[in-house]
Design a protein around this motif. Structure first.
Motif, PDB file in Angstrom:
ATOM      1  N   ASP A 125       0.810  -1.207   0.000  1.00  0.00           N
ATOM      2  CA  ASP A 125       0.000   0.000   0.000  1.00  0.00           C
ATOM      3  C   ASP A 125       0.849   1.264   0.000  1.00  0.00           C
ATOM      4  N   ARG A 126       2.139   1.135   0.394  1.00  0.00           N
ATOM      5  CA  ARG A 126       3.026   2.301   0.452  1.00  0.00           C
ATOM      6  C   ARG A 126       3.830   2.494  -0.821  1.00  0.00           C
ATOM      7  N   ILE A 127       3.750   1.561  -1.749  1.00  0.00           N
ATOM      8  CA  ILE A 127       4.523   1.660  -2.996  1.00  0.00           C
ATOM      9  C   ILE A 127       3.920   2.749  -3.874  1.00  0.00           C
ATOM     10  N   ARG A 128       4.755   3.686  -4.298  1.00  0.00           N
ATOM     11  CA  ARG A 128       4.307   4.810  -5.117  1.00  0.00           C
ATOM     12  C   ARG A 128       4.798   4.725  -6.560  1.00  0.00           C
ATOM     13  N   THR A 129       5.994   4.186  -6.766  1.00  0.00           N
ATOM     14  CA  THR A 129       6.569   4.160  -8.111  1.00  0.00           C
ATOM     15  C   THR A 129       7.182   2.807  -8.402  1.00  0.00           C
ATOM     16  N   VAL A 130       7.061   2.383  -9.643  1.00  0.00           N
ATOM     17  CA  VAL A 130       7.738   1.186 -10.143  1.00  0.00           C
ATOM     18  C   VAL A 130       8.344   1.574 -11.490  1.00  0.00           C
ATOM     19  N   ASP A 131       9.647   1.849 -11.493  1.00  0.00           N
ATOM     20  CA  ASP A 131      10.338   2.314 -12.702  1.00  0.00           C
ATOM     21  C   ASP A 131      11.105   1.171 -13.332  1.00  0.00           C
ATOM     22  N   VAL A 132      10.962   1.022 -14.632  1.00  0.00           N
ATOM     23  CA  VAL A 132      11.622  -0.043 -15.390  1.00  0.00           C
ATOM     24  C   VAL A 132      12.620   0.593 -16.347  1.00  0.00           C
ATOM     25  N   THR A 133      13.904   0.215 -16.241  1.00  0.00           N
ATOM     26  CA  THR A 133      14.937   0.718 -17.136  1.00  0.00           C
ATOM     27  C   THR A 133      15.744  -0.447 -17.691  1.00  0.00           C
ATOM     28  N   ALA A 134      16.394  -0.179 -18.813  1.00  0.00           N
ATOM     29  CA  ALA A 134      17.246  -1.205 -19.419  1.00  0.00           C
ATOM     30  C   ALA A 134      18.339  -0.519 -20.218  1.00  0.00           C
ATOM     31  N   ASP A 135      19.600  -0.685 -19.789  1.00  0.00           N
ATOM     32  CA  ASP A 135      20.714  -0.137 -20.544  1.00  0.00           C
ATOM     33  C   ASP A 135      20.998  -1.050 -21.740  1.00  0.00           C
ATOM     34  N   PRO A 136      21.904  -0.658 -22.647  1.00  0.00           N
ATOM     35  CA  PRO A 136      22.126  -1.481 -23.843  1.00  0.00           C
ATOM     36  C   PRO A 136      22.473  -2.935 -23.557  1.00  0.00           C
ATOM     37  N   VAL A 137      23.270  -3.192 -22.515  1.00  0.00           N
ATOM     38  CA  VAL A 137      23.624  -4.582 -22.193  1.00  0.00           C
ATOM     39  C   VAL A 137      22.384  -5.370 -21.796  1.00  0.00           C
ATOM     40  N   LEU A 138      21.552  -4.790 -20.927  1.00  0.00           N
ATOM     41  CA  LEU A 138      20.340  -5.483 -20.497  1.00  0.00           C
ATOM     42  C   LEU A 138      19.367  -5.672 -21.655  1.00  0.00           C
ATOM     43  N   ARG A 139      19.288  -4.703 -22.548  1.00  0.00           N
ATOM     44  CA  ARG A 139      18.374  -4.837 -23.687  1.00  0.00           C
ATOM     45  C   ARG A 139      18.788  -5.978 -24.589  1.00  0.00           C
ATOM     46  N   ILE A 140      20.085  -6.119 -24.824  1.00  0.00           N
ATOM     47  CA  ILE A 140      20.571  -7.209 -25.679  1.00  0.00           C
ATOM     48  C   ILE A 140      20.241  -8.558 -25.056  1.00  0.00           C
ATOM     49  N   LEU A 141      20.319  -8.640 -23.734  1.00  0.00           N
ATOM     50  CA  LEU A 141      20.067  -9.897 -23.034  1.00  0.00           C
ATOM     51  C   LEU A 141      18.588 -10.116 -22.718  1.00  0.00           C
ATOM     52  N   GLY A 142      17.725  -9.175 -23.087  1.00  0.00           N
ATOM     53  CA  GLY A 142      16.305  -9.319 -22.804  1.00  0.00           C
ATOM     54  C   GLY A 142      15.952  -9.136 -21.341  1.00  0.00           C
ATOM     55  N   LEU A 143      16.729  -8.314 -20.634  1.00  0.00           N
ATOM     56  CA  LEU A 143      16.536  -8.112 -19.200  1.00  0.00           C
ATOM     57  C   LEU A 143      16.155  -6.665 -18.917  1.00  0.00           C
ATOM     58  N   ALA A 144      15.856  -6.369 -17.663  1.00  0.00           N
ATOM     59  CA  ALA A 144      15.496  -5.020 -17.255  1.00  0.00           C
ATOM     60  C   ALA A 144      15.836  -4.829 -15.788  1.00  0.00           C
ATOM     61  N   ARG A 145      15.890  -3.576 -15.390  1.00  0.00           N
ATOM     62  CA  ARG A 145      16.126  -3.197 -13.990  1.00  0.00           C
ATOM     63  C   ARG A 145      14.845  -2.556 -13.463  1.00  0.00           C
ATOM     64  N   VAL A 146      14.424  -2.943 -12.274  1.00  0.00           N
ATOM     65  CA  VAL A 146      13.197  -2.420 -11.676  1.00  0.00           C
ATOM     66  C   VAL A 146      13.538  -1.729 -10.368  1.00  0.00           C
ATOM     67  N   GLN A 147      13.107  -0.477 -10.221  1.00  0.00           N
ATOM     68  CA  GLN A 147      13.290   0.268  -8.981  1.00  0.00           C
ATOM     69  C   GLN A 147      11.910   0.546  -8.396  1.00  0.00           C
ATOM     70  N   ILE A 148      11.675   0.033  -7.209  1.00  0.00           N
ATOM     71  CA  ILE A 148      10.389   0.158  -6.532  1.00  0.00           C
ATOM     72  C   ILE A 148      10.580   1.095  -5.357  1.00  0.00           C
ATOM     73  N   GLY A 149       9.788   2.152  -5.285  1.00  0.00           N
ATOM     74  CA  GLY A 149       9.981   3.146  -4.238  1.00  0.00           C
ATOM     75  C   GLY A 149       8.689   3.531  -3.551  1.00  0.00           C
ATOM     76  N   THR A 150       8.832   4.020  -2.323  1.00  0.00           N
ATOM     77  CA  THR A 150       7.692   4.507  -1.558  1.00  0.00           C
ATOM     78  C   THR A 150       7.648   6.026  -1.498  1.00  0.00           C
ATOM     79  N   GLY A 151       8.756   6.687  -1.890  1.00  0.00           N
ATOM     80  CA  GLY A 151       8.797   8.140  -1.834  1.00  0.00           C
ATOM     81  C   GLY A 151       8.890   8.701  -0.432  1.00  0.00           C
ATOM     82  N   GLU A 152       9.176   7.866   0.547  1.00  0.00           N
ATOM     83  CA  GLU A 152       9.222   8.313   1.933  1.00  0.00           C
ATOM     84  C   GLU A 152      10.634   8.744   2.302  1.00  0.00           C
TER      85      GLU A 152
END
Length: 542
Positions: free
Chosen positions: A138-165
């Motif tokens: 209930d406290r989660i405010r953001t879920v950001d998905v990023t992928a640099d060139p290496v991760l994109r080539i490998l079909g992967l991604a980075r997820v940052q989950i934040g509450t903004g607190e």
């Protein structure tokens, strides 16, 4: 005794049982899967590891960094000593660094687990220092998905989950890397979308705005090219300062060059070179950040997708949106362009010291034509007309303009005094520099002071408090009246004498406060009372 699958590394009791959401399709170990409920069933939960390609992703990233450092270092050593010495010192270090990257990635894959339950998300990580982190969903405010060139080539991604607190790193969870599909399902599920089972992740939502290459013409009108050009001069000065014995050779070469071609061509190149680098660099940075930009509305969420090499996907929950900010850098404003930022809670990120800092995740629209920015703002706020588009802002008193003009003349006088002191103390050349500066600065600062006064304004309507201020970067903020949680009234000695005040509406969203600067004190207080009845009135004497 064997450890149950649902509790790796001696995890918290009971975290593997009970109804929960499941995200991830990979099992926490390499054993063959046993028959059971679907991993996407709402009554199934299991701990999930990072993707096995973590060692490849980390290894390639560290290898690229090692090469980026080793090549220029090797060139310098080869020029100073010999190529053999360069290879002996640089090559083994680069190989060891790259190997450490692969080993570190393998260890992270083996020691990192995450679990999405019905009410919480948990993360177990750490090689030497074990960390156990838990966020209430209930406290989660953001879920950001990023992928640099290496991760994109490998079909992967980075997820940052934040509450903004205000809780530093403890208020966020970072998962990197995980499969791209799992990242999208996490985004959908944690933000409460109805299609969180991942069945509709590829469905295209209607776009509110998409990238137009013609917007690139506004980039040279921002401050970025000047910052990059200044960095070039600073780097050149630092290089000259660290040249050691070679410093005199550089000075002799420069003196000879001036004697051969003259001062004018050398000065032109010295000015035009960094300026060109700044312009090209600013364009490349903007293209990397905003190429493929797309703003769309999903179920209860505004989602921004962007990026050329590194793709980024950030979301703002509409329930957390408290307004909109129209930002106009001076050059872009003269060209009729503006940037649109969200005023929402939960968008700030912890830095290395655990302090909350603003990020570009708040930007909903990069520099674009002002008319388009107003249309996007209206669509985002679900209004027929954007509150930032109003022209009937109440101007602030003439005393606000007089104050800014006095500051302009005070700055010029201070500059002249410093130049005169340096002229007496060091060399009469500073008298000339001070005189030229006074002639140039006086009209420029007066014009900027008048523009800053004309930019001041405010308006209160049925739903929004609109404030505007600034000249180098003018900002027009439309803040929902329901988002105002308090008022901050400040008066300096000069403001009291002029009957002015700076009245700030405090909010839990955006920067935390938005001010009516140098407003008539009585009028500003009445606006504050009308905006949120019974909040400030008990402290006022009629």
């Amino acid at each position: 005794m064997t450890r149950p699958e649902g509790s790796p590394d001696g995890g918290w009791p009971g975290t593997a049982a009970g109804p929960a959401d499941a995200v991830g399709t990979r099992r926490p170990d390499d054993r063959a899967p046993t028959p059971g409920p679907s991993p996407h069933s709402p009554h199934h939960a299991e701990w999930t590891r990072l993707d096995p390609l973590t060692l490849v992703a980390d290894g390639l990233t560290v290898t690229a960094l090692a090469v980026a450092v080793a090549v220029p270092t090797g060139i310098v050593i080869a020029l100073v000593d010999s190529l053999t010495t360069a290879l002996v010192w640089v090559l083994p270090a680069a190989v060891v660094t790259a190997a450490c990257g692969f080993v570190g990635g393998w260890l992270r894959h083996r020691t990192t687990r995450y679990l999405v339950e019905e009410h919480r998300m948990r993360l177990h990580s750490g090689v030497v220092v074990k960390k156990r982190r838990s966020l209430h969903r209930d406290r989660i405010r953001t879920v950001d998905v990023t992928a640099d060139p290496v991760l994109r080539i490998l079909g992967l991604a980075r997820v940052q989950i934040g509450t903004g607190e205000q809780s530093g790193e403890e208020g966020s969870i970072n998962l990197s890397p995980i499969p791209r599909g799992d990242a999208e399902r996490l985004h959908s599920r944690l933000l409460g979308r109805a299609d969180g089972d991942g069945a509709h992740d590829d469905v295209a939502h209607p776009a509110i705005a998409t990238f137009d290459p013609r917007w690139l013409r506004y980039v040279p009108l921002t401050w970025t090219p000047f910052v990059i050009a200044g960095a070039c001069y600073a780097l050149a000065g630092q290089t000259l300062g660290n040249a050691g014995q070679g410093q005199q050779r550089i000075i002799d070469w420069f003196t000879t060059l001036v004697g051969d071609v003259g001062w004018l061509p050398v000065l032109a190149v010295a000015l035009a070179g960094p300026a060109l680098v700044g312009l090209v660099g600013a364009l490349l940075i903007h293209v990397e950040l905003w190429w493929n930009y797309r703003l769309e509305r999903e179920t209860g969420t505004l989602r921004v997708r962007r990026g050329l090499l590194t793709t980024r996907s950030t979301s703002v929950q509409e329930s957390r949106l408290r307004g909109i900010a129209l930002v106009e850098p001076l050059g872009a404003r003269l060209a009729g362009a503006a940037q649109l930022d969200a005023v929402a809670s939960g968008l700030r990120r912890p830095d290395e010291n655990g302090k909350q800092t603003a990020t570009d995740n708040k930007t909903l629209l990069p520099l674009a034509p002002r008319g388009l920015a107003d249309d996007v703002a209206a669509t985002v706020l679900r209004e027929a007309l954007s509150p930032t588009a109003v022209t009937g802002l109440t101007p602030h008193p003439p005393a606000a303009r007089s104050k800014r003009i006095r500051w302009a003349f005070g700055t010029v006088v201070g500059y002249a005094v410093v130049g005169a002191v340096l002229g007496v103390w060091l060399t009469p050349t500073f008298f000339v520099v001070a005189g030229v500066g006074v002639v140039v600065l006086t009209p420029a600062l007066v014009v900027l002071a008048v523009d800053a006064a004309r930019s001041l304004g405010h308006r209160l309507d049925e739903d929004y408090l609109v404030t505007r201020s600034g000249t180098f970067q003018r900002s027009t903020v439309a803040l929902q009246r329901t988002g105002i949680v308090g008022w901050n009234v400040r008066q300096s000695w000069f403001q009291r004498r002029a009957g002015l005040a700076t009245i700030t509406a405090t909010t839990a969203a955006g920067s935390g406060g938005y001010a009516m600067r140098d407003v008539d004190a009585g009028e500003g207080l009445l606006v504050a009372v009308d905006a949120v009845p019974d909040l400030l009135e008990p402290f006022l004497a009629r």
